[in-house]
Each structure stands twice: as C-alpha cells, then as structure tokens.
Design a protein around this motif. Structure first.
Motif, mmCIF file in Angstrom:
data_model
loop_
_atom_site.group_PDB
_atom_site.id
_atom_site.type_symbol
_atom_site.label_atom_id
_atom_site.label_comp_id
_atom_site.label_asym_id
_atom_site.label_seq_id
_atom_site.Cartn_x
_atom_site.Cartn_y
_atom_site.Cartn_z
ATOM 1 N N ASP A 15 -11.816 -31.673 9.400
ATOM 2 C CA ASP A 15 -12.420 -30.601 10.286
ATOM 3 C C ASP A 15 -12.219 -29.149 9.889
ATOM 4 O O ASP A 15 -11.078 -28.722 10.161
ATOM 5 C CB ASP A 15 -12.447 -30.671 11.756
ATOM 6 C CG ASP A 15 -13.570 -30.098 12.462
ATOM 7 O OD1 ASP A 15 -14.500 -29.572 11.810
ATOM 8 O OD2 ASP A 15 -13.362 -29.658 13.624
ATOM 9 N N PHE A 16 -13.057 -28.396 9.212
ATOM 10 C CA PHE A 16 -12.573 -27.225 8.754
ATOM 11 C C PHE A 16 -13.518 -26.191 9.444
ATOM 12 O O PHE A 16 -14.794 -26.385 10.051
ATOM 13 C CB PHE A 16 -12.944 -27.017 7.324
ATOM 14 C CG PHE A 16 -12.045 -27.883 6.465
ATOM 15 C CD1 PHE A 16 -10.694 -27.240 6.311
ATOM 16 C CD2 PHE A 16 -12.236 -28.864 5.763
ATOM 17 C CE1 PHE A 16 -9.745 -27.955 5.474
ATOM 18 C CE2 PHE A 16 -11.438 -29.392 4.944
ATOM 19 C CZ PHE A 16 -10.056 -29.251 4.716
ATOM 20 N N TYR A 17 -13.052 -24.873 9.518
ATOM 21 C CA TYR A 17 -13.818 -23.665 10.156
ATOM 22 C C TYR A 17 -15.208 -23.554 9.340
ATOM 23 O O TYR A 17 -14.977 -23.785 8.128
ATOM 24 C CB TYR A 17 -13.008 -22.512 10.151
ATOM 25 C CG TYR A 17 -11.926 -22.609 11.090
ATOM 26 C CD1 TYR A 17 -11.846 -21.974 12.371
ATOM 27 C CD2 TYR A 17 -10.593 -22.637 10.599
ATOM 28 C CE1 TYR A 17 -10.866 -22.093 13.274
ATOM 29 C CE2 TYR A 17 -9.424 -22.535 11.462
ATOM 30 C CZ TYR A 17 -9.533 -22.314 12.788
ATOM 31 O OH TYR A 17 -8.307 -22.479 13.706
ATOM 32 N N GLU A 18 -16.238 -23.193 9.902
ATOM 33 C CA GLU A 18 -17.190 -22.581 9.346
ATOM 34 C C GLU A 18 -17.046 -21.036 8.933
ATOM 35 O O GLU A 18 -16.109 -20.380 9.840
ATOM 36 C CB GLU A 18 -18.390 -22.768 10.239
ATOM 37 C CG GLU A 18 -19.088 -24.215 10.457
ATOM 38 C CD GLU A 18 -19.497 -24.701 9.265
ATOM 39 O OE1 GLU A 18 -20.224 -24.424 8.551
ATOM 40 O OE2 GLU A 18 -19.441 -25.981 9.234
ATOM 41 N N PRO A 19 -17.566 -20.639 7.758
ATOM 42 C CA PRO A 19 -17.178 -19.088 7.620
ATOM 43 C C PRO A 19 -17.397 -18.190 8.727
ATOM 44 O O PRO A 19 -16.643 -17.444 8.934
ATOM 45 C CB PRO A 19 -17.876 -18.787 6.198
ATOM 46 C CG PRO A 19 -18.413 -20.292 5.957
ATOM 47 C CD PRO A 19 -18.324 -21.194 6.758
ATOM 48 N N GLU A 20 -18.358 -18.313 9.581
ATOM 49 C CA GLU A 20 -18.624 -17.339 10.479
ATOM 50 C C GLU A 20 -17.760 -17.519 11.711
ATOM 51 O O GLU A 20 -17.727 -16.500 12.382
ATOM 52 C CB GLU A 20 -20.211 -17.338 10.814
ATOM 53 C CG GLU A 20 -20.501 -18.632 11.611
ATOM 54 C CD GLU A 20 -21.130 -19.802 10.503
ATOM 55 O OE1 GLU A 20 -21.511 -20.666 10.832
ATOM 56 O OE2 GLU A 20 -21.052 -19.329 9.266
ATOM 57 N N ASP A 21 -17.014 -18.664 11.833
ATOM 58 C CA ASP A 21 -15.958 -18.889 12.847
ATOM 59 C C ASP A 21 -14.935 -18.278 12.456
ATOM 60 O O ASP A 21 -13.636 -18.090 13.231
ATOM 61 C CB ASP A 21 -16.042 -20.142 13.144
ATOM 62 C CG ASP A 21 -17.352 -20.917 13.690
ATOM 63 O OD1 ASP A 21 -17.918 -20.222 14.396
ATOM 64 O OD2 ASP A 21 -17.536 -22.083 13.508
ATOM 65 N N LEU A 22 -14.318 -18.079 11.039
ATOM 66 C CA LEU A 22 -13.209 -17.590 10.657
ATOM 67 C C LEU A 22 -13.209 -16.195 10.067
ATOM 68 O O LEU A 22 -12.112 -15.576 10.542
ATOM 69 C CB LEU A 22 -12.966 -18.308 9.309
ATOM 70 C CG LEU A 22 -11.575 -18.358 8.842
ATOM 71 C CD1 LEU A 22 -10.486 -19.231 9.590
ATOM 72 C CD2 LEU A 22 -11.714 -18.916 7.344
ATOM 73 N N MET A 23 -14.132 -15.775 9.716
ATOM 74 C CA MET A 23 -14.108 -14.305 9.048
ATOM 75 C C MET A 23 -15.077 -13.426 9.967
ATOM 76 O O MET A 23 -15.866 -13.867 10.695
ATOM 77 C CB MET A 23 -14.853 -14.078 7.853
ATOM 78 C CG MET A 23 -14.029 -15.180 6.627
ATOM 79 S SD MET A 23 -15.002 -15.062 5.268
ATOM 80 C CE MET A 23 -13.859 -15.431 4.223
ATOM 81 N N ILE A 63 -12.928 -22.114 0.020
ATOM 82 C CA ILE A 63 -13.837 -21.329 -0.589
ATOM 83 C C ILE A 63 -15.121 -21.838 -1.299
ATOM 84 O O ILE A 63 -16.103 -21.380 -1.203
ATOM 85 C CB ILE A 63 -13.134 -20.225 -1.104
ATOM 86 C CG1 ILE A 63 -12.127 -19.465 -0.469
ATOM 87 C CG2 ILE A 63 -13.954 -19.403 -2.193
ATOM 88 C CD1 ILE A 63 -11.126 -18.722 -0.987
ATOM 89 N N MET A 64 -14.656 -22.817 -2.002
ATOM 90 C CA MET A 64 -15.620 -23.386 -3.033
ATOM 91 C C MET A 64 -16.654 -24.377 -2.388
ATOM 92 O O MET A 64 -18.048 -24.209 -2.603
ATOM 93 C CB MET A 64 -14.995 -24.261 -3.784
ATOM 94 C CG MET A 64 -14.084 -23.548 -5.089
ATOM 95 S SD MET A 64 -13.266 -24.822 -6.164
ATOM 96 C CE MET A 64 -14.358 -25.389 -7.054
ATOM 97 N N ILE A 65 -16.284 -24.824 -1.204
ATOM 98 C CA ILE A 65 -17.430 -25.711 -0.596
ATOM 99 C C ILE A 65 -18.273 -24.849 0.355
ATOM 100 O O ILE A 65 -19.529 -24.950 0.426
ATOM 101 C CB ILE A 65 -16.705 -26.692 0.553
ATOM 102 C CG1 ILE A 65 -15.992 -27.849 -0.277
ATOM 103 C CG2 ILE A 65 -17.530 -27.018 1.528
ATOM 104 C CD1 ILE A 65 -15.149 -28.390 0.581
ATOM 105 N N ASN A 66 -17.894 -23.627 0.635
ATOM 106 C CA ASN A 66 -18.655 -22.616 1.551
ATOM 107 C C ASN A 66 -19.074 -21.289 0.593
ATOM 108 O O ASN A 66 -19.550 -20.475 1.267
ATOM 109 C CB ASN A 66 -17.730 -21.992 2.639
ATOM 110 C CG ASN A 66 -17.506 -23.156 3.548
ATOM 111 O OD1 ASN A 66 -18.442 -23.592 4.434
ATOM 112 N ND2 ASN A 66 -16.124 -23.434 3.693
#
Length: 88
Positions: A15-23, A63-66
């Motif tokens: 389970d990874f962070y969504e970009p908007e949850d991380l940055m 980064i590649m996935i998102n």
C-alpha cells in the motif's frame, strides 16, 4: 535469489501513498526527498548512504507508477537531481 513466501513470518499489503497525500501542492521534491517522505520522514532527514540507496528502490518505481499525476522540472545544475511535484 527468490525465497519461498513461507520463509517469512508475515507479509503485508503493498500500500503506497497517493501523490496528493504525500506532496504539498506548489512544492517540488527530489527523488531523495520523495524517498524519505514515503517512509514517513522529513524531506531533509539525514540518512546514511546505504539506507538512502534502499529507500530509492521504493521511490523510483513510485514515481514511475504515479507519473500521470506528477510534473517534472529540470535540475538547476548538472550535478543535481531533477524535481517532481503534483500536476495541476
């Protein structure tokens, strides 16, 4: 070398962070800073080289996935990494 799943005591969901949850919107981050954020660390946290290399193994595929949700900016000099941020 591959190992049997049974040789591990436990496995976890990937389970990874969504970009908007991380940055933060309006901010750009290097891959090194993203690697730290993915581990719940501050982007400026001091890490030894071996730990940083391991964290990069997580950050680069993330980064590649998102990529569709991110923008990239050129580094300011040839010896710096590029920067990534949320797409508007």
């Amino acid at each position: 070398m591959p190992r049997p799943k049974s040789s591990f005591e436990e496995t976890y969901p990937c389970d990874f962070y969504e970009p908007e949850d991380l940055m933060e919107s309006g901010q750009l981050y290097t891959v090194y800073e993203i690697a730290r954020l993915l581990q719940g660390l501050e982007p400026t946290a001091e890490l030894d080289r071996e730990t940083e290399d391991i964290l990069l193994d997580w950050a680069i595929p993330w980064i590649m996935i998102n990529a569709d949700d991110l923008v990239v900016a050129e580094p300011q000099s040839d010896d710096e990494p590029g920067y990534y941020g949320l797409a508007d």
